[in-house]
Scaffold this motif. Structure first.
Motif, PDB file in Angstrom:
ATOM      1  N   HIS A   1       0.809  -1.217   0.000  1.00  0.00           N
ATOM      2  CA  HIS A   1       0.000   0.000   0.000  1.00  0.00           C
ATOM      3  C   HIS A   1       0.842   1.265   0.000  1.00  0.00           C
ATOM      4  CE1 HIS A   1       0.103   0.972   4.487  1.00  0.00           C
ATOM      5  NE2 HIS A   1       0.734  -0.180   4.402  1.00  0.00           N
ATOM      6  N   ILE A   2       2.114   1.166   0.434  1.00  0.00           N
ATOM      7  CA  ILE A   2       3.052   2.282   0.330  1.00  0.00           C
ATOM      8  C   ILE A   2       4.442   1.711   0.059  1.00  0.00           C
ATOM      9  CG2 ILE A   2       1.765   3.747   1.966  1.00  0.00           C
ATOM     10  CD1 ILE A   2       4.226   3.190   3.909  1.00  0.00           C
ATOM     11  N   ASP A   3       5.357   2.558  -0.326  1.00  0.00           N
ATOM     12  CA  ASP A   3       6.760   2.181  -0.442  1.00  0.00           C
ATOM     13  C   ASP A   3       7.316   2.047   0.979  1.00  0.00           C
ATOM     14  OD1 ASP A   3       9.488   1.989  -0.725  1.00  0.00           O
ATOM     15  OD2 ASP A   3       9.666   3.642  -2.150  1.00  0.00           O
ATOM     16  N   PRO A   4       7.799   0.861   1.374  1.00  0.00           N
ATOM     17  CA  PRO A   4       8.277   0.679   2.760  1.00  0.00           C
ATOM     18  C   PRO A   4       9.361   1.655   3.177  1.00  0.00           C
ATOM     19  CG  PRO A   4       8.915  -1.183   1.356  1.00  0.00           C
ATOM     20  CD  PRO A   4       7.934  -0.372   0.591  1.00  0.00           C
ATOM     21  N   GLU A   5      10.146   2.144   2.232  1.00  0.00           N
ATOM     22  CA  GLU A   5      11.230   3.062   2.575  1.00  0.00           C
ATOM     23  C   GLU A   5      10.706   4.392   3.117  1.00  0.00           C
ATOM     24  OE1 GLU A   5      13.863   3.513  -0.690  1.00  0.00           O
ATOM     25  OE2 GLU A   5      14.559   1.420  -0.629  1.00  0.00           O
ATOM     26  N   ARG A   6       9.448   4.718   2.813  1.00  0.00           N
ATOM     27  CA  ARG A   6       8.899   5.987   3.291  1.00  0.00           C
ATOM     28  C   ARG A   6       8.788   6.006   4.812  1.00  0.00           C
ATOM     29  NH1 ARG A   6       4.110   8.316  -0.406  1.00  0.00           N
ATOM     30  NH2 ARG A   6       4.893  10.239   0.545  1.00  0.00           N
ATOM     31  N   VAL A   7       8.645   4.834   5.427  1.00  0.00           N
ATOM     32  CA  VAL A   7       8.578   4.759   6.887  1.00  0.00           C
ATOM     33  C   VAL A   7       9.829   4.083   7.460  1.00  0.00           C
ATOM     34  CG1 VAL A   7       6.068   4.857   7.083  1.00  0.00           C
ATOM     35  CG2 VAL A   7       7.193   2.635   6.727  1.00  0.00           C
ATOM     36  N   GLY A   8      10.856   3.972   6.640  1.00  0.00           N
ATOM     37  CA  GLY A   8      12.119   3.400   7.116  1.00  0.00           C
ATOM     38  C   GLY A   8      12.128   1.897   7.217  1.00  0.00           C
ATOM     39  N   ASN A   9      11.155   1.225   6.612  1.00  0.00           N
ATOM     40  CA  ASN A   9      11.104  -0.227   6.642  1.00  0.00           C
ATOM     41  C   ASN A   9      11.669  -0.777   5.338  1.00  0.00           C
ATOM     42  OD1 ASN A   9      10.541  -2.820   7.584  1.00  0.00           O
ATOM     43  ND2 ASN A   9       8.479  -2.299   8.253  1.00  0.00           N
ATOM     44  N   THR A  10      11.715  -2.101   5.200  1.00  0.00           N
ATOM     45  CA  THR A  10      12.260  -2.713   3.998  1.00  0.00           C
ATOM     46  C   THR A  10      11.339  -3.818   3.500  1.00  0.00           C
ATOM     47  OG1 THR A  10      13.576  -4.234   5.352  1.00  0.00           O
ATOM     48  CG2 THR A  10      14.672  -2.247   4.571  1.00  0.00           C
ATOM     49  N   ARG A  11      11.365  -4.009   2.206  1.00  0.00           N
ATOM     50  CA  ARG A  11      10.620  -5.110   1.582  1.00  0.00           C
ATOM     51  C   ARG A  11      11.384  -6.403   1.842  1.00  0.00           C
ATOM     52  NH1 ARG A  11      10.760  -3.099  -3.128  1.00  0.00           N
ATOM     53  NH2 ARG A  11       8.822  -1.968  -2.790  1.00  0.00           N
ATOM     54  N   ARG A  12      10.646  -7.462   2.194  1.00  0.00           N
ATOM     55  CA  ARG A  12      11.264  -8.767   2.427  1.00  0.00           C
ATOM     56  C   ARG A  12      10.511  -9.822   1.636  1.00  0.00           C
ATOM     57  NH1 ARG A  12      10.161 -10.477   7.398  1.00  0.00           N
ATOM     58  NH2 ARG A  12      11.812 -12.024   7.367  1.00  0.00           N
ATOM     59  N   VAL A  13      11.256 -10.684   1.016  1.00  0.00           N
ATOM     60  CA  VAL A  13      10.658 -11.831   0.331  1.00  0.00           C
ATOM     61  C   VAL A  13      11.048 -13.080   1.103  1.00  0.00           C
ATOM     62  CG1 VAL A  13      10.747 -13.247  -1.741  1.00  0.00           C
ATOM     63  CG2 VAL A  13      10.538 -10.772  -1.940  1.00  0.00           C
ATOM     64  N   LEU A  14      10.035 -13.850   1.496  1.00  0.00           N
ATOM     65  CA  LEU A  14      10.262 -15.038   2.304  1.00  0.00           C
ATOM     66  C   LEU A  14      10.340 -16.266   1.409  1.00  0.00           C
ATOM     67  CD1 LEU A  14       7.605 -14.258   5.053  1.00  0.00           C
ATOM     68  CD2 LEU A  14       9.983 -13.523   4.952  1.00  0.00           C
ATOM     69  N   VAL A  15      11.120 -17.218   1.856  1.00  0.00           N
ATOM     70  CA  VAL A  15      11.257 -18.454   1.104  1.00  0.00           C
ATOM     71  C   VAL A  15      10.706 -19.587   1.944  1.00  0.00           C
ATOM     72  CG1 VAL A  15      12.890 -20.093   0.129  1.00  0.00           C
ATOM     73  CG2 VAL A  15      13.211 -17.654  -0.241  1.00  0.00           C
ATOM     74  N   SER A  16       9.743 -20.320   1.387  1.00  0.00           N
ATOM     75  CA  SER A  16       9.113 -21.422   2.104  1.00  0.00           C
ATOM     76  C   SER A  16       8.606 -22.424   1.096  1.00  0.00           C
ATOM     77  CB  SER A  16       7.946 -20.898   2.943  1.00  0.00           C
ATOM     78  OG  SER A  16       6.841 -20.601   2.115  1.00  0.00           O
ATOM     79  N   ASP A  17       7.825 -23.417   1.567  1.00  0.00           N
ATOM     80  CA  ASP A  17       7.286 -24.406   0.648  1.00  0.00           C
ATOM     81  C   ASP A  17       6.242 -23.803  -0.294  1.00  0.00           C
ATOM     82  OD1 ASP A  17       5.397 -23.993   2.567  1.00  0.00           O
ATOM     83  OD2 ASP A  17       4.932 -26.113   2.884  1.00  0.00           O
TER      84      ASP A  17
END
Length: 533
Positions: free
Chosen positions: A318-334
Motif C-alpha cells: 500500500h506504500i513504499d516501505p522506505e517511506r517509513v524506514g522499513n524494507t521489503r522482504r521476500v520469504l522463502v518457504s514451501d
C-alpha cells in the motif's frame, strides 16, 4: 483551514502501565531524546506527584536541549477535600518545571460519585479551580477529560459542562478520552459533533483513545477528520490492558493517506528505527506484525505475490516501505516459486535468472527440506548457505568429525555439570585435527563452548560473535519423545544479526547443525568483507 495536527506521545507515562513494559529513568531519557529526533511535538514524561522516579526524570531531562519536542508533566485535578493552592499533586506538577502540564478530571458521573466520593457540583469546582491555578505558571495547559465518551453516553449535559468549566478556566486544548477503549468510530464522530454543536465549532480539542475494542487508531483518525488538533498515543501502541492508540500507525496514516501535516511527518523515514528502538530499550522483542514498522509489514511469501511485486511493488504494497524506514522482504518457504528464489538470491548478491535450472533445483530442495521441518523465514543465513551449496560453491571452513556430551550430577543438591567433547578438522578434508572439551550450563551451551574453543585458535574472529536467541520447536508428526525438533538460533556480531536452523529427531544434532551454520556464516561474511569467499 489548517491541516496541521500536533502529536502528543505518552509512552513514558501511559505506555509504562503496560504489562512487562518497564523503563528506568535512564531509559526514559533515551526514549525522550529519540522521540524528539522523530519530531514528536509533546512528550509526556510521567506523573511527578505519584512516584520519585518520574520526579527524577523531570530533573534529568532539563539537562538536555531538545530540538523540537516539549516535555509535559501529567497529573490529576486537586483532591476533593483540599483547595488547589494547597494540593500536593498540583504543586508537584509545577515543581517539575515543564513548559507543558496536562491534568485529567472526572467526566463520568459514576466516577465522580464512586471514585472521588464527592458531588457533581463539587467536581465542576475542582476542575475549574485546578485549571485556573495552573494556568499562569505554564506555557501550555491541556485538560484530559477522562472517560469522556462513556460519561457523555450516560449524562451528556454533565459531560459537556465539565469541558466548559475547563475551557473557561484557561485550558488550551480539551482532550476527549476514551479511557475504557470501548467506543466505536461512528460513536466518536456522533459525540464529537454534539460537542461542537454545544461548545462551538471553534472548540480546540484533542483525542486520547485506548484500544480495548481494537479501534484506537480508527477512533483517533475519525476525531482528526472531525477537527481534533492534537492526537495522543504511544509508540507501538503500548499501554494498559490492550494498549493505547498506536502513533506508529497514526502518524503515517495522517501524513501519507489523509493529507495532514505534523512535524514527525518530516522525519517519517525514521519511524521504524524509533519504533524498534523503544522496544529494544525496554528489552522486549519487536512485534513483527505491526503495520508500517513491523518486520512482516512488507514481507511477501506467496509466489504469485512475489512475481507481481518484482514487476511493480504497488501490486501488493500500500506504500513504499522506505517511506517509513522499513524494507521489503521476500520469504522463502514451501509456498515459494522461482520469483522468491530470484529475489532472495539478488539480496544475497547472486544474480540468477528465473529460467536458470539451478533456480528450479533450489526451489525443489527448499520445498523438500520444509516438508522435513526446516523453516527458512527466520533462518536466512541457512538459506544463503544452502544456495551456495546447490550452486557448487559450498562455504566450508571446518569439519565436525564427532562430538560427545556427558551429563554429570556431582551431588544431589548441586546443579548438573555438562561436559561436551568435540573433534574438528580445519580446514575440512586435509587440515589439522583439534580435539577439545568444555563445560556449560546445559548440553547445548557446553557444545557451543567446546566448538568455539576448538575453532577460535584457527578463527579468532569467532570471539566477536554471540548467540542471542535459541528456540526449540517440537514438530507435528510422531508424538511424544520420538518427535522431530527444529532448532532456530539467532546470532550476531558487532555489525550484523543472522539466523540459522537445524532439524533432527535428536535435539543435540539439530542444535549442532544450527551452531555449525552460524559459525560458518560468520566466517563467510568476514571473508566476503575482505574480498574473499
Amino acid at each position: 483551514m489548517s491541516r496541521k495536527v500536533e502529536i502528543y506521545d505518552t509512552t513514558l507515562r501511559d505506555g509504562t502501565q503496560a504489562e512487562e513494559f518497564n523503563l528506568s529513568v535512564e531509559d526514559k531519557v533515551r526514549v525522550a531524546l529519540k522521540l524528539d529526533e522523530l519530531g514528536i511535538d509533546y512528550i509526556e514524561g510521567g506523573w511527578p506527584g505519584s512516584n520519585p522516579k518520574d520526579a527524577r526524570f523531570f530533573r534529568e531531562i532539563r539537562d538536555y536541549r531538545l530540538r523540537h519536542a516539549r516535555i509535559a508533566a501529567f497529573g490529576s485535578t486537586h483532591h476533593p477535600r483540599k483547595e488547589a493552592h494547597l494540593d500536593e499533586n498540583l504543586k508537584a506538577l509545577l515543581e517539575a518545571k515543564t513548559p507543558v502540564v496536562t491534568i485529567f478530571g472526572k467526566t463520568w458521573t459514576i466516577h465522580v460519585k464512586e471514585a472521588l466520593k464527592t458531588t457533581l457540583e463539587r467536581n465542576l469546582e475542582i476542575i475549574e479551580a485546578s485549571v485556573r491555578f495552573l494556568r499562569p505558571h505554564v506555557e501550555k495547559l491541556f485538560y484530559d477529560a477522562e472517560h469522556f465518551f462513556d460519561g457523555f453516553k450516560e449524562d451528556p449535559d454533565y459531560a459537556l459542562e465539565t469541558l466548559k468549566r475547563a475551557r473557561e478556566a484557561g485550558a488550551d486544548v480539551l482532550v476527549l478520552c476514551d479511557t475504557n477503549g470501548g467506543t466505536l468510530p461512528h460513536e466518536i464522530v456522533e459525540i464529537i459533533r454534539e460537542v461542537k454543536k454545544h461548545l462551538g465549532k471553534k472548540t480546540v480539542f484533542g483525542i486520547h483513545a485506548h484500544n480495548d475494542s481494537d479501534c484506537a487508531v480508527a477512533n483517533s483518525l475519525a476525531a482528526v477528520l472531525e477537527g481534533a488538533v492534537q492526537v495522543q498515543g504511544t509508540m507501538n501502541g503500548v499501554g494498559e490492558r490492550c494498549g493505547n492508540a498506536n502513533l506508529c500507525s497514526i502518524i503515517p496514516n495522517l501524513v501519507l493517506k489523509m493529507g495532514y501535516e505534523c512535524e514527525a511527518g518530516k522525519n517519517l523515514h525514521r519511524l521504524t528505527e524509533v519504533s524498534r528502538f523503544v522496544f529494544e530499550v525496554a528489552n522486549l522483542p519487536h512485534p513483527r506484525h505491526l503495520p508500517y514498522v513491523g518486520r512482516s509489514a512488507f514481507a511477501h511469501k506467496g509466489g504469485v505475490h512475489v512475481s507481481a511485486i518484482l514487476r511493480h511493488p504497488r501490486t501488493y504494497e500500500h506504500i513504499d516501505p522506505e517511506r517509513v524506514g522499513n524494507t521489503r522482504r521476500v520469504l522463502v518457504s514451501d509456498l515459494s516459486g522461482r520469483s522468491n528464489i530470484v529475489y532472495k538470491a539478488r539480496q544475497f548478491g547472486l544474480e540468477l535468472s528465473a529460467e536458470d535450472p539451478v533456480v528450479g533445483r533450489i526451489v525443489e530442495e527448499v520445498k523438500k527440506r520444509e516438508a522435513e521441518g526446516y523453516e527458512y523465514e527466520a533462518a536466512e543465513a541457512s538459506l544463503e548457505l544452502l544456495m551456495y551449496q546447490l550452486l557448487g560453491e559450498p562455504k566450508r571452513y571446518f569439519e565436525l568429525l564427532g562430538y560427545r556430551v556427558l551429563d554429570l550430577r556431582p551431588s544431589e543438591d548441586g546443579p548438573p555439570l555438562v561436559e561436551a567433547t568435540v573433534v574438528v578438522r580445519v580446514p575440512p578434508g586435509v587440515g589439522e585435527v583439534e580435539h577439545t572439551a568444555a563445560v556449560g550450563n546445559g548440553p547445548v551451551n557446553a557444545l557451543d563452548h567446546a566448538l568455539r574453543k576448538a575453532l577460535e585458535r584457527f578463527y579468532p574472529q569467532l570471539k566477536e560473535m554471540k548467540l542471542e536467541d535459541y528456540k526449540v520447536r517440537v514438530l507435528p508428526g510422531i508424538p511424544g519423545t520420538g518427535a522431530r525438533v527444529r532448532v532456530l538460533i539467532t546470532s550476531r556480531d558487532h555489525h550484523r544479526q543472522w539466523g540459522t536452523v537445524g532439524v533432527s529427531e535428536d535435539i543435540l544434532e539439530a542444535s549442532c547443525q544450527a551452531l555449525i551454520e552460524s559459525y560458518t556464516y560468520k566466517l563467510y561474511l568476514d571473508r566476503k568483507a575482505k574480498g574473499g569467499s
